[in-house]
Design an enzyme around this catalytic site. Structure first.
Site, PDB file in Angstrom:
ATOM      1  N   HIS A 143       0.828  -1.203   0.000  1.00  0.00           N
ATOM      2  CA  HIS A 143       0.000   0.000   0.000  1.00  0.00           C
ATOM      3  C   HIS A 143       0.867   1.260   0.000  1.00  0.00           C
ATOM      4  O   HIS A 143       2.078   1.195   0.214  1.00  0.00           O
ATOM      5  CB  HIS A 143      -0.939   0.012   1.220  1.00  0.00           C
ATOM      6  CG  HIS A 143      -2.101  -0.929   1.095  1.00  0.00           C
ATOM      7  ND1 HIS A 143      -2.005  -2.252   1.443  1.00  0.00           N
ATOM      8  CD2 HIS A 143      -3.370  -0.738   0.650  1.00  0.00           C
ATOM      9  CE1 HIS A 143      -3.172  -2.843   1.224  1.00  0.00           C
ATOM     10  NE2 HIS A 143      -4.013  -1.953   0.752  1.00  0.00           N
ATOM     11  N   LYS A 147      -0.725   4.830   4.519  1.00  0.00           N
ATOM     12  CA  LYS A 147      -1.621   3.877   5.189  1.00  0.00           C
ATOM     13  C   LYS A 147      -1.115   3.610   6.591  1.00  0.00           C
ATOM     14  O   LYS A 147       0.061   3.292   6.805  1.00  0.00           O
ATOM     15  CB  LYS A 147      -1.713   2.571   4.393  1.00  0.00           C
ATOM     16  CG  LYS A 147      -2.730   1.590   4.984  1.00  0.00           C
ATOM     17  CD  LYS A 147      -2.983   0.426   4.044  1.00  0.00           C
ATOM     18  CE  LYS A 147      -3.944  -0.587   4.661  1.00  0.00           C
ATOM     19  NZ  LYS A 147      -5.273  -0.004   4.948  1.00  0.00           N
TER      20      LYS A 147
END
Length: 406
Positions: A143, A147
């Site tokens: 990600h 995040k």
């Protein structure tokens, strides 16, 4: 119009939900909540606290922070609205609170709003069932660098689904540092990568001695999550209180997806058959030796030592079936029989049947409404097979198509 309140409206996902909702004819964003409202003009008010919202709300869509659930759930209960939870990283206490509030309001809770990821879940379950303990399993998720939670909620969901296949006997290994030693067979490895602007990637790797199978999903934009959340909002509207998931939504949409018909069938029924193994074994043994392909088979519960047997078959095999019946009735003259030779077999399929209750009841009610009698029927988790008279076949297909909106 479904009136939506977006929590985390100034974030990237909140903005995406707002954007796609504005393009829909049946959705309107009536308010937003965000600790940092940001800049730019909006057609709705943005509040710092959800308790201050005065607008009418049908569905709350949450893409904010895990701790926001503590205020979102009481608000939704008080206002009698639904909640779509797209945020991940909830603590066990927060998850328990979600489960508790689902007794009073409809709650949609998913670690990933992508339809592709949920198809990935189905695929990895099938792979795990087939490959079994012979393959090691590792999960890698990637990600963007903003995040906050790791591993991702989706990675944990993938691990839980895999573990369920093995009776929850697996243990999760979060990375390999600082441990030493060989890999244990009971492990499912879970690894997180953070960097750049990656939207989201999830790989499930099955590693055997001579081959490797990777089932991977890549999200290329936030659109997939925004569209999924809005689809969930439509799905929840009008639902009874309860906890709903992507699997529920997908199964409802795929309750019935196909209808096949075969007009070249016949149905044989034998009644007053002695309720002992030998006649039944003789009948089906002889039919098998004749090479007759039986499809639907139904046997009644014995009453007073007698039972009934019905089965469908290709119309071209009627003569062979009559020969077998004639042979069995020599030894059991009390057996009565009848054969209908103008029969259509309908096969109704849908993966969603596995999770949806009342599918057969809905089907039977629809056919009864058209005065169509069912001659014989059998069901499985994802399929219903039934036979009707040929003269009703066209009407039956139209009725089923309308009932399940095919």
């Amino acid at each position: 119009m479904i009136k939506i309140l977006i929590c985390g409206v100034s974030g990237r996902l909140g903005q995406a939900v707002c954007d796609y909702a504005s393009r829909a004819d049946d959705l309107v964003v009536t308010a937003g909540v965000d600790k940092f409202p940001g800049e730019g003009a909006h057609l709705f008010s943005i509040y710092k606290n959800i308790e201050d919202v005065i607008e009418t709300v049908d569905v709350v869509i949450d893409f904010s922070r895990p701790d926001a659930i503590d205020s979102i759930l009481p608000f939704a209960k008080e206002r009698s609205c639904c909640v779509v939870i797209g945020t991940t990283g909830h603590t066990p206490r927060q998850k328990q609170k979600i489960f508790e509030y689902a007794a009073d309001i409809p709650v949609f809770f998913a670690s990933n709003m992508s339809l592709g990821v949920n198809l990935q879940i189905e695929l990895i379950r099938k792979a795990a069932e087939f490959l079994g303990e012979a393959y090691d399993i590792e999960i890698i998720e990637k990600h963007h660098n903003l995040k906050a939670d790791a591993p991702s909620g989706t990675a944990l969901t993938l691990a839980e689904e895999l573990n369920g296949v093995f009776g929850n006997a697996k243990e999760y290994a979060f990375g390999r540092t600082p441990r030493s030693g060989k890999r244990e067979k009971k492990e499912i490895g879970i690894h997180a990568v953070r960097g750049g602007a990656l939207v989201g990637e999830h790989q499930v790797i099955f590693l055997g001695s001579d081959e490797v199978l990777t089932i991977e999903h890549q999200a290329l934009s936030k659109k997939v999550f925004a569209v999924g959340a809005l689809r969930a909002a439509r799905y929840l509207k009008g639902k009874a209180p309860g906890l709903y998931t992507m699997a529920d939504m997908i199964s409802e949409a795929t309750t019935v997806t196909r209808i096949y018909s075969d007009a070249g069938q016949a149905v044989a029924t034998l009644s007053e058959v002695p309720a002992v193994p030998s006649p039944t074994s003789f009948i089906f043994g002889k039919l098998a030796k004749q090479g007759i392909n039986l499809d639907i088979i139904s046997q009644s519960t014995p009453i007073n030592g007698k039972l009934s047997i019905s089965f469908s078959m290709p119309r071209g095999d009627i003569a062979k079936v009559r020969e077998v019946i004639a042979e069995i009735t020599k030894n059991h003259p009390s057996i009565r029989h009848a054969i209908m030779d103008s029969v259509t077999k309908l096969t109704i399929e849908g993966m969603g049947m596995e999770r949806q209750s009342g599918v057969a009841a809905k089907l039977f009610a629809a056919l009864a409404g058209g005065n169509i009698d069912i001659l014989i029927v059998t069901t499985s988790e994802t399929r219903i097979l039934l036979c009707i008279e040929n003269q009703h076949a066209t009407s039956a297909i139209s009725i089923i198509t309308a009932a399940f909106k095919l």
